[in-house]
Write a protein that holds these residues in place. Structure first.
Motif, short mmCIF file in Angstrom:
data_model
loop_
_atom_site.label_atom_id
_atom_site.label_comp_id
_atom_site.label_asym_id
_atom_site.label_seq_id
_atom_site.Cartn_x
_atom_site.Cartn_y
_atom_site.Cartn_z
N SER A 62 -8.80 -12.46 -6.86
CA SER A 62 -8.78 -11.06 -6.42
C SER A 62 -9.43 -11.00 -5.04
CB SER A 62 -9.53 -10.16 -7.41
OG SER A 62 -9.62 -8.84 -6.90
N PRO A 63 -8.69 -11.35 -3.99
CA PRO A 63 -9.29 -11.43 -2.64
C PRO A 63 -9.63 -10.06 -2.07
CG PRO A 63 -6.92 -11.84 -2.55
CD PRO A 63 -7.28 -11.77 -3.99
N ASP A 64 -10.62 -10.07 -1.21
CA ASP A 64 -11.04 -8.86 -0.50
C ASP A 64 -11.39 -9.27 0.93
OD1 ASP A 64 -11.87 -6.33 0.15
OD2 ASP A 64 -13.79 -6.44 -0.91
N PRO A 65 -10.58 -8.85 1.93
CA PRO A 65 -9.51 -7.86 1.85
C PRO A 65 -8.22 -8.44 1.26
CG PRO A 65 -9.68 -8.68 4.07
CD PRO A 65 -10.84 -9.29 3.32
N ARG A 66 -7.25 -7.55 1.07
CA ARG A 66 -5.97 -7.89 0.45
C ARG A 66 -4.84 -7.61 1.44
NH1 ARG A 66 -5.45 -8.80 -5.10
NH2 ARG A 66 -3.28 -9.04 -5.72
N MET A 67 -3.96 -8.58 1.61
CA MET A 67 -2.82 -8.41 2.52
C MET A 67 -1.71 -7.67 1.79
SD MET A 67 -2.19 -9.20 5.69
CE MET A 67 -0.94 -9.64 6.91
N VAL A 68 -1.24 -6.57 2.37
CA VAL A 68 -0.16 -5.79 1.77
C VAL A 68 0.80 -5.35 2.86
CG1 VAL A 68 -1.73 -4.91 -0.02
CG2 VAL A 68 -1.26 -3.52 2.02
N LEU A 69 2.00 -5.01 2.45
CA LEU A 69 2.94 -4.33 3.32
C LEU A 69 3.17 -2.94 2.76
CD1 LEU A 69 4.96 -4.31 5.71
CD2 LEU A 69 6.71 -4.94 4.04
N LEU A 70 2.75 -1.93 3.50
CA LEU A 70 3.10 -0.56 3.15
C LEU A 70 4.54 -0.37 3.63
CD1 LEU A 70 -0.21 1.23 4.18
CD2 LEU A 70 0.42 0.22 1.97
N THR A 71 5.45 -0.10 2.72
CA THR A 71 6.87 -0.18 3.06
C THR A 71 7.29 0.72 4.22
OG1 THR A 71 7.39 1.31 1.20
CG2 THR A 71 7.56 -1.07 0.81
N PRO A 72 6.66 1.89 4.45
CA PRO A 72 7.04 2.64 5.65
C PRO A 72 6.66 1.95 6.95
CG PRO A 72 5.97 4.08 4.04
CD PRO A 72 5.73 2.67 3.60
N GLU A 73 5.79 0.94 6.90
CA GLU A 73 5.31 0.28 8.11
C GLU A 73 6.06 -1.01 8.42
OE1 GLU A 73 1.08 -0.20 7.86
OE2 GLU A 73 0.71 1.95 7.62
N PHE A 74 7.04 -1.36 7.62
CA PHE A 74 7.81 -2.59 7.85
C PHE A 74 8.51 -2.53 9.20
CE2 PHE A 74 11.99 -4.81 7.25
CZ PHE A 74 11.50 -6.10 7.19
N ARG A 75 8.49 -3.65 9.90
CA ARG A 75 9.21 -3.71 11.17
C ARG A 75 9.84 -5.10 11.35
NH1 ARG A 75 3.67 -3.84 13.00
NH2 ARG A 75 3.19 -5.80 14.10
N LEU A 76 10.93 -5.11 12.09
CA LEU A 76 11.65 -6.34 12.41
C LEU A 76 11.76 -6.47 13.92
CD1 LEU A 76 14.67 -6.24 9.91
CD2 LEU A 76 12.79 -7.87 9.88
N SER A 201 0.25 -14.89 9.69
CA SER A 201 0.74 -14.28 10.93
C SER A 201 2.19 -13.83 10.77
CB SER A 201 0.61 -15.29 12.08
OG SER A 201 1.33 -16.47 11.79
N HIS A 202 2.97 -14.55 9.94
CA HIS A 202 4.37 -14.17 9.72
C HIS A 202 4.46 -12.80 9.07
CE1 HIS A 202 8.51 -14.23 8.46
NE2 HIS A 202 8.17 -14.25 7.18
N LEU A 203 3.67 -12.56 8.03
CA LEU A 203 3.68 -11.26 7.38
C LEU A 203 3.15 -10.17 8.31
CD1 LEU A 203 2.38 -12.38 3.88
CD2 LEU A 203 4.66 -11.48 4.36
N ALA A 204 2.11 -10.50 9.07
CA ALA A 204 1.55 -9.51 10.00
C ALA A 204 2.59 -9.11 11.04
CB ALA A 204 0.30 -10.08 10.67
N SER A 205 3.44 -10.04 11.45
CA SER A 205 4.45 -9.73 12.46
C SER A 205 5.48 -8.73 11.95
CB SER A 205 5.17 -11.01 12.92
OG SER A 205 6.05 -11.50 11.91
N MET A 206 5.58 -8.60 10.62
CA MET A 206 6.54 -7.66 10.04
C MET A 206 5.86 -6.37 9.56
SD MET A 206 9.40 -10.02 8.14
CE MET A 206 8.28 -10.94 7.08
N GLY A 207 4.61 -6.20 9.93
CA GLY A 207 3.93 -4.94 9.65
C GLY A 207 2.90 -4.99 8.54
N ALA A 208 2.74 -6.13 7.87
CA ALA A 208 1.74 -6.22 6.80
C ALA A 208 0.33 -6.18 7.40
CB ALA A 208 1.92 -7.50 5.99
N ARG A 209 -0.61 -5.66 6.63
CA ARG A 209 -1.99 -5.57 7.09
C ARG A 209 -2.94 -5.67 5.89
NH1 ARG A 209 -3.80 0.03 6.76
NH2 ARG A 209 -2.08 1.48 6.43
N GLU A 210 -4.22 -5.83 6.20
CA GLU A 210 -5.21 -6.00 5.15
C GLU A 210 -5.80 -4.66 4.74
OE1 GLU A 210 -7.84 -8.82 7.00
OE2 GLU A 210 -6.90 -10.50 5.93
#
Length: 256
Positions: A62-76, A201-210
């Motif tokens: 159960s990591p803290d912080p947690r990497m997530v993608l909020l779907t409205p923030e997705f970008r390509l 970094s790959h997930l972050a490039s598509m809008g994911a954040r902690e």
């Protein structure tokens, strides 16, 4: 002190007891037990996931912080957006869900990854997730070209929450296409968040954040309280969500 699970009825401990940042294993919460569908359901409903290697006990995180993608923030990027659109428009290409789950999770386990020796998707995990798939909670998103499975991902769907686990590609961008389709599917079904577990970094490039664990768990609780998705099929009309206004954030470089 790491909690050891002594039996199938021994509950996972409170997530706040996970090892903190700066420790030898930040986010490690417990060890032992088996990844049965019942244990997996308990874990994921609390934001806990298994991650371990061959020869190790089952390790629960159960990591803290947690990497997530909020779907409205997705970008390509512009180039990948063009690639996805070409795929969507090509009659030889298909996006499928749940037609080859075992093949997808096995490919995720067997596909070599740069800088990674071996896999955490051990045979015990494959069997557990395949059993959970048969019960309707583990899902695969698959990219097919000329009736050949060329990439995809798998994860867990509970309520209106999706937990991403792993992906693979046997052709360029095949896993990224599957991920874009997953986001479109989630937007179609009002799934606000995809769990990505760890920062890359790959997930972050598509809008994911902690997110801090407390915020992640609060959002998770709300999503789990929503009605589950009943129809896990992908319709071509879902590609329209690539063009949702929120997909291109104002701070994105238009030349990317």
């Amino acid at each position: 002190m790491i909690h050891w699970l002594r039996g199938p009825d021994d509950p996972l401990p409170a997530t706040g007891l996970a090892l903190p940042l700066g420790s030898d294993a930040p986010g490690l919460l417990a060890a032992g037990g088996h990844p049965t569908p019942q244990r997996l359901a308990e874990a994921y409903s609390r934001g806990i996931f298994p991650w371990y290697s061959e020869g190790q006990p089952v390790l629960w995180w159960s990591p803290d912080p947690r990497m997530v993608l909020l779907t409205p923030e997705f970008r390509l990027s512009r180039s990948l957006r063009k690639t996805v659109r070409r795929f969507a428009a090509d009659a030889r290409c298909e996006l499928r869900i749940d037609t080859a789950f075992r093949r997808v999770i096995t490919a995720c386990a067997q596909t070599p990854r740069e800088g990674q020796d071996g896999t955490w998707i051990v045979p015990e995990m494959i069997e557990a997730y395949c059993e959970w798939h048969a019960l309707g909670h583990a899902h695969s998103v698959e990219t097919w070209i000329d009736s050949e499975l060329v990439g995809g991902l798998y994860g867990i769907g509970i309520g209106r929450m999706f937990f991403g686990e792993s992906m693979f590609a046997h052709r360029t961008d095949a896993s990224k296409i599957a991920f874009a389709a997953l986001v479109c599917f989630c937007r179609e079904h009002q799934v606000p968040m995809i769990d990505c577990q760890q920062h890359t970094s790959h997930l972050a490039s598509m809008g994911a954040r902690e997110l801090r664990r407390t915020e992640f768990e609060a959002r998770l609780s709300r999503s789990l309280g929503e009605p589950p998705i009943l129809d896990w099929t992908y319709d071509l009309s879902m590609w329209r969500h690539l063009d949702d206004a929120a997909a291109q954030r104002p701070d994105q470089d238009p030349g990317q």
